[in-house]
Design a protein around this motif. Structure first.
Motif, PDB file in Angstrom:
ATOM      1  N   THR A 144      54.556  19.309  42.325  1.00  0.00           N
ATOM      2  CA  THR A 144      54.473  18.892  40.934  1.00  0.00           C
ATOM      3  C   THR A 144      55.821  19.044  40.248  1.00  0.00           C
ATOM      4  OG1 THR A 144      53.461  19.442  38.788  1.00  0.00           O
ATOM      5  CG2 THR A 144      53.682  21.220  40.370  1.00  0.00           C
ATOM      6  N   ASP A 145      56.030  18.272  39.192  1.00  0.00           N
ATOM      7  CA  ASP A 145      57.255  18.395  38.400  1.00  0.00           C
ATOM      8  C   ASP A 145      57.172  19.545  37.410  1.00  0.00           C
ATOM      9  OD1 ASP A 145      58.435  16.210  39.641  1.00  0.00           O
ATOM     10  OD2 ASP A 145      57.570  14.784  38.212  1.00  0.00           O
ATOM     11  N   ASP A 146      55.982  20.110  37.228  1.00  0.00           N
ATOM     12  CA  ASP A 146      55.791  21.187  36.250  1.00  0.00           C
ATOM     13  C   ASP A 146      55.144  22.379  36.943  1.00  0.00           C
ATOM     14  OD1 ASP A 146      55.381  22.787  34.063  1.00  0.00           O
ATOM     15  OD2 ASP A 146      54.601  21.193  32.776  1.00  0.00           O
ATOM     16  N   LEU A 147      55.957  23.118  37.692  1.00  0.00           N
ATOM     17  CA  LEU A 147      55.445  24.237  38.482  1.00  0.00           C
ATOM     18  C   LEU A 147      54.805  25.312  37.612  1.00  0.00           C
ATOM     19  CD1 LEU A 147      58.418  24.594  41.005  1.00  0.00           C
ATOM     20  CD2 LEU A 147      56.122  23.750  41.530  1.00  0.00           C
ATOM     21  N   GLU A 148      55.382  25.553  36.444  1.00  0.00           N
ATOM     22  CA  GLU A 148      54.850  26.602  35.575  1.00  0.00           C
ATOM     23  C   GLU A 148      53.435  26.277  35.106  1.00  0.00           C
ATOM     24  OE1 GLU A 148      57.258  28.450  32.500  1.00  0.00           O
ATOM     25  OE2 GLU A 148      59.051  27.640  33.458  1.00  0.00           O
ATOM     26  N   SER A 149      53.213  25.053  34.677  1.00  0.00           N
ATOM     27  CA  SER A 149      51.886  24.670  34.205  1.00  0.00           C
ATOM     28  C   SER A 149      50.853  24.771  35.318  1.00  0.00           C
ATOM     29  CB  SER A 149      51.903  23.248  33.641  1.00  0.00           C
ATOM     30  OG  SER A 149      52.585  23.201  32.413  1.00  0.00           O
ATOM     31  N   GLU A 150      51.230  24.331  36.507  1.00  0.00           N
ATOM     32  CA  GLU A 150      50.302  24.419  37.642  1.00  0.00           C
ATOM     33  C   GLU A 150      50.007  25.871  37.984  1.00  0.00           C
ATOM     34  OE1 GLU A 150      48.559  22.199  39.167  1.00  0.00           O
ATOM     35  OE2 GLU A 150      49.392  20.417  38.206  1.00  0.00           O
ATOM     36  N   LEU A 151      51.037  26.718  37.907  1.00  0.00           N
ATOM     37  CA  LEU A 151      50.828  28.136  38.198  1.00  0.00           C
ATOM     38  C   LEU A 151      49.896  28.765  37.157  1.00  0.00           C
ATOM     39  CD1 LEU A 151      51.521  30.486  40.045  1.00  0.00           C
ATOM     40  CD2 LEU A 151      53.614  30.866  38.711  1.00  0.00           C
ATOM     41  N   MET A 152      50.039  28.355  35.907  1.00  0.00           N
ATOM     42  CA  MET A 152      49.147  28.862  34.861  1.00  0.00           C
ATOM     43  C   MET A 152      47.702  28.450  35.116  1.00  0.00           C
ATOM     44  SD  MET A 152      51.487  28.243  31.465  1.00  0.00           S
ATOM     45  CE  MET A 152      53.102  29.000  31.298  1.00  0.00           C
ATOM     46  N   GLN A 153      47.494  27.225  35.570  1.00  0.00           N
ATOM     47  CA  GLN A 153      46.133  26.775  35.883  1.00  0.00           C
ATOM     48  C   GLN A 153      45.548  27.603  37.024  1.00  0.00           C
ATOM     49  OE1 GLN A 153      45.362  22.540  36.219  1.00  0.00           O
ATOM     50  NE2 GLN A 153      47.058  22.048  34.840  1.00  0.00           N
ATOM     51  N   TYR A 154      46.362  27.859  38.029  1.00  0.00           N
ATOM     52  CA  TYR A 154      45.944  28.711  39.152  1.00  0.00           C
ATOM     53  C   TYR A 154      45.529  30.093  38.640  1.00  0.00           C
ATOM     54  CZ  TYR A 154      46.932  31.816  43.184  1.00  0.00           C
ATOM     55  OH  TYR A 154      46.879  32.775  44.159  1.00  0.00           O
ATOM     56  N   LEU A 155      46.344  30.691  37.775  1.00  0.00           N
ATOM     57  CA  LEU A 155      46.059  32.024  37.237  1.00  0.00           C
ATOM     58  C   LEU A 155      44.806  32.029  36.371  1.00  0.00           C
ATOM     59  CD1 LEU A 155      49.685  33.109  36.286  1.00  0.00           C
ATOM     60  CD2 LEU A 155      48.328  33.965  38.209  1.00  0.00           C
ATOM     61  N   ASN A 156      44.618  30.968  35.603  1.00  0.00           N
ATOM     62  CA  ASN A 156      43.414  30.883  34.775  1.00  0.00           C
ATOM     63  C   ASN A 156      42.159  30.819  35.632  1.00  0.00           C
ATOM     64  OD1 ASN A 156      44.471  31.028  32.143  1.00  0.00           O
ATOM     65  ND2 ASN A 156      45.053  28.876  32.171  1.00  0.00           N
ATOM     66  N   LYS A 157      42.227  30.090  36.740  1.00  0.00           N
ATOM     67  CA  LYS A 157      41.056  30.038  37.631  1.00  0.00           C
ATOM     68  C   LYS A 157      40.779  31.408  38.223  1.00  0.00           C
ATOM     69  CE  LYS A 157      38.956  27.778  41.597  1.00  0.00           C
ATOM     70  NZ  LYS A 157      39.027  26.695  42.617  1.00  0.00           N
ATOM     71  N   LEU A 158      41.835  32.096  38.685  1.00  0.00           N
ATOM     72  CA  LEU A 158      41.654  33.421  39.266  1.00  0.00           C
ATOM     73  C   LEU A 158      41.055  34.384  38.250  1.00  0.00           C
ATOM     74  CD1 LEU A 158      42.004  35.436  41.547  1.00  0.00           C
ATOM     75  CD2 LEU A 158      44.410  35.678  40.892  1.00  0.00           C
ATOM     76  N   GLU A 159      41.540  34.327  37.020  1.00  0.00           N
ATOM     77  CA  GLU A 159      41.023  35.201  35.966  1.00  0.00           C
ATOM     78  C   GLU A 159      39.576  34.863  35.630  1.00  0.00           C
ATOM     79  OE1 GLU A 159      42.639  36.855  31.724  1.00  0.00           O
ATOM     80  OE2 GLU A 159      42.537  34.683  31.928  1.00  0.00           O
ATOM     81  N   SER A 160      39.246  33.575  35.567  1.00  0.00           N
ATOM     82  CA  SER A 160      37.888  33.159  35.207  1.00  0.00           C
ATOM     83  C   SER A 160      36.860  33.615  36.235  1.00  0.00           C
ATOM     84  CB  SER A 160      37.818  31.632  35.059  1.00  0.00           C
ATOM     85  OG  SER A 160      37.902  30.982  36.316  1.00  0.00           O
ATOM     86  N   LEU A 161      37.304  33.813  37.480  1.00  0.00           N
ATOM     87  CA  LEU A 161      36.407  34.278  38.543  1.00  0.00           C
ATOM     88  C   LEU A 161      36.336  35.801  38.618  1.00  0.00           C
ATOM     89  CD1 LEU A 161      37.373  31.714  41.321  1.00  0.00           C
ATOM     90  CD2 LEU A 161      35.251  31.778  40.020  1.00  0.00           C
ATOM     91  N   GLY A 162      37.119  36.481  37.780  1.00  0.00           N
ATOM     92  CA  GLY A 162      37.036  37.934  37.727  1.00  0.00           C
ATOM     93  C   GLY A 162      38.145  38.678  38.442  1.00  0.00           C
ATOM     94  N   GLY A 163      39.196  37.975  38.866  1.00  0.00           N
ATOM     95  CA  GLY A 163      40.308  38.645  39.540  1.00  0.00           C
ATOM     96  C   GLY A 163      40.033  38.867  41.014  1.00  0.00           C
ATOM     97  N   LEU A 164      41.002  39.465  41.688  1.00  0.00           N
ATOM     98  CA  LEU A 164      40.917  39.633  43.140  1.00  0.00           C
ATOM     99  C   LEU A 164      40.060  40.836  43.525  1.00  0.00           C
ATOM    100  CD1 LEU A 164      44.608  38.926  44.220  1.00  0.00           C
ATOM    101  CD2 LEU A 164      42.601  37.472  44.658  1.00  0.00           C
ATOM    102  N   ASP A 165      39.123  40.599  44.440  1.00  0.00           N
ATOM    103  CA  ASP A 165      38.388  41.705  45.055  1.00  0.00           C
ATOM    104  C   ASP A 165      39.226  42.330  46.167  1.00  0.00           C
ATOM    105  OD1 ASP A 165      35.732  41.639  43.693  1.00  0.00           O
ATOM    106  OD2 ASP A 165      35.771  39.576  44.444  1.00  0.00           O
ATOM    107  N   ILE A 166      39.927  41.492  46.917  1.00  0.00           N
ATOM    108  CA  ILE A 166      40.830  41.997  47.965  1.00  0.00           C
ATOM    109  C   ILE A 166      42.140  41.217  47.904  1.00  0.00           C
ATOM    110  CG2 ILE A 166      41.203  42.482  50.402  1.00  0.00           C
ATOM    111  CD1 ILE A 166      38.233  42.369  50.869  1.00  0.00           C
ATOM    112  N   PHE A 167      43.228  41.953  47.799  1.00  0.00           N
ATOM    113  CA  PHE A 167      44.560  41.367  47.914  1.00  0.00           C
ATOM    114  C   PHE A 167      45.078  41.748  49.302  1.00  0.00           C
ATOM    115  CE2 PHE A 167      48.459  40.371  45.050  1.00  0.00           C
ATOM    116  CZ  PHE A 167      49.081  39.705  46.081  1.00  0.00           C
TER     117      PHE A 167
END
Length: 308
Positions: A144-167
């Motif tokens: 993508t030409d907008d890496l930051e925006s895509e990364l924010m979408q990724y983080l929002n999905k992770l947060e909406s699911l409750g964060g990581l159970d296992i890293f």
């Protein structure tokens, strides 16, 4: 860059060309050092089995979805092989159907089909059946030409699911007996609230990445390598993702081919983190491998070649 309301929630900090994203968490973070106690196992197969058992334990202790971040490279390949076999056998389909799988870092910009992408390596080892049976797979978008925006979408999905159970995490050697976790690099300015970042890439990292993938048997082309060598950033999860994961499972299996890990892991093992916030930040900035000591539920599975 046009931001939607979710993206506006992120604070953006820049230090030495490193860009860090946070949600403005409590700045009065307490640096509680929980130490690090390695478990020495005899073989990579045993390490992979121990990692799998940690997944089973989480599945038993929790109802519903299980959110995990996959580890790239050698560290978790045996785990991935075992998960791939389970997907083919059908004996753990109920567990697989609960998995929301995330990647923890990525080279960018790069097409998602590039053979040097961790996603392609995951597909190669885990297999088609695994990806068909899990609930979701969310890689970091690198085309993508907008890496930051895509990364924010990724983080929002992770947060909406409750964060990581296992890293699932590794340990990378750096100069001066320092180390990196995910790709939080020394002197990149990472702080406790930072959930993810964009790190400028170095030629040495690219060489290491390319040689590692070739040695691991990845199917790559000259065009793939040319595009990979043109990558400018590493996208990475940050300290907040490590600290707030419900469980961190580390594996270090390649000290024979990466002998610097003997010294760099030992330094993380033997370096207590200061209770003074300013001193602690300096320690963690110089040696990001220490971040793992701040998670109270950490397992570290290693081989005898690490000499601990």
């Amino acid at each position: 860059m046009t931001m939607n309301n979710d993206q506006k929630q992120f604070l953006r900090e820049k230090e030495n060309n490193n860009i860090w994203l946070s949600k403005g968490m409590d700045q009065a973070f307490k640096f509680t050092d929980h130490g690090l106690t390695p478990t020495v196992l005899a073989s990579e197969a045993e390490v992979g089995n121990a990692m799998l058992n940690e997944l089973y334990a989480t599945a038993e202790a929790k109802e519903g979805d299980i959110n995990i971040a996959l580890l790239g490279g050698r560290g978790a390949q045996e785990l991935h092989r075992q998960l791939g076999k389970l997907a083919l056998s059908g004996e753990k389909d109920e567990l697989l159907s609960r998995l929301n799988v995330f990647t923890q870092d990525a080279l960018a910009p790069m097409s998602m089909g590039n053979g040097f992408s961790f996603v392609r390596d995951f597909e190669r080892i885990l297999g088609d059946a695994f990806f068909k049976k899990i609930k979701s797979f969310t890689p970091m978008q690198t085309d993508t030409d907008d890496l930051e925006s895509e990364l924010m979408q990724y983080l929002n999905k992770l947060e909406s699911l409750g964060g990581l159970d296992i890293f699932f995490i590794g340990h990378g050697p750096e100069e001066n007996q320092a180390s990196h976790l995910a790709y939080i690099k020394p002197f990149s300015g990472a702080k406790p609230p930072h959930v993810a970042g964009l790190i400028p890439i170095s030629s040495s990292i690219l060489e290491h990445h390319i040689s590692k993938f070739k040695a691991g048997g990845s199917l790559v082309s000259e065009d793939d390598e040319k595009e990979c060598r043109a990558a400018a950033y590493i996208l990475t999860l940050g300290p907040a993702a490590i600290i707030h994961a419900k469980k961190v499972v580390q594996s270090v299996v390649d000290a024979d081919s990466a002998p610097a890990k003997v010294q760099t892991y030992s330094k993380v093992l033997q370096t207590p983190i200061s209770a003074d916030p300013s001193e602690a930040i300096q320690q963690l900035n110089a040696n990001p491998g220490l971040w793992i000591r701040l998670n109270p539920n950490t397992k570290s599975f290693v081989l005898p070649n690490l000499r601990v």
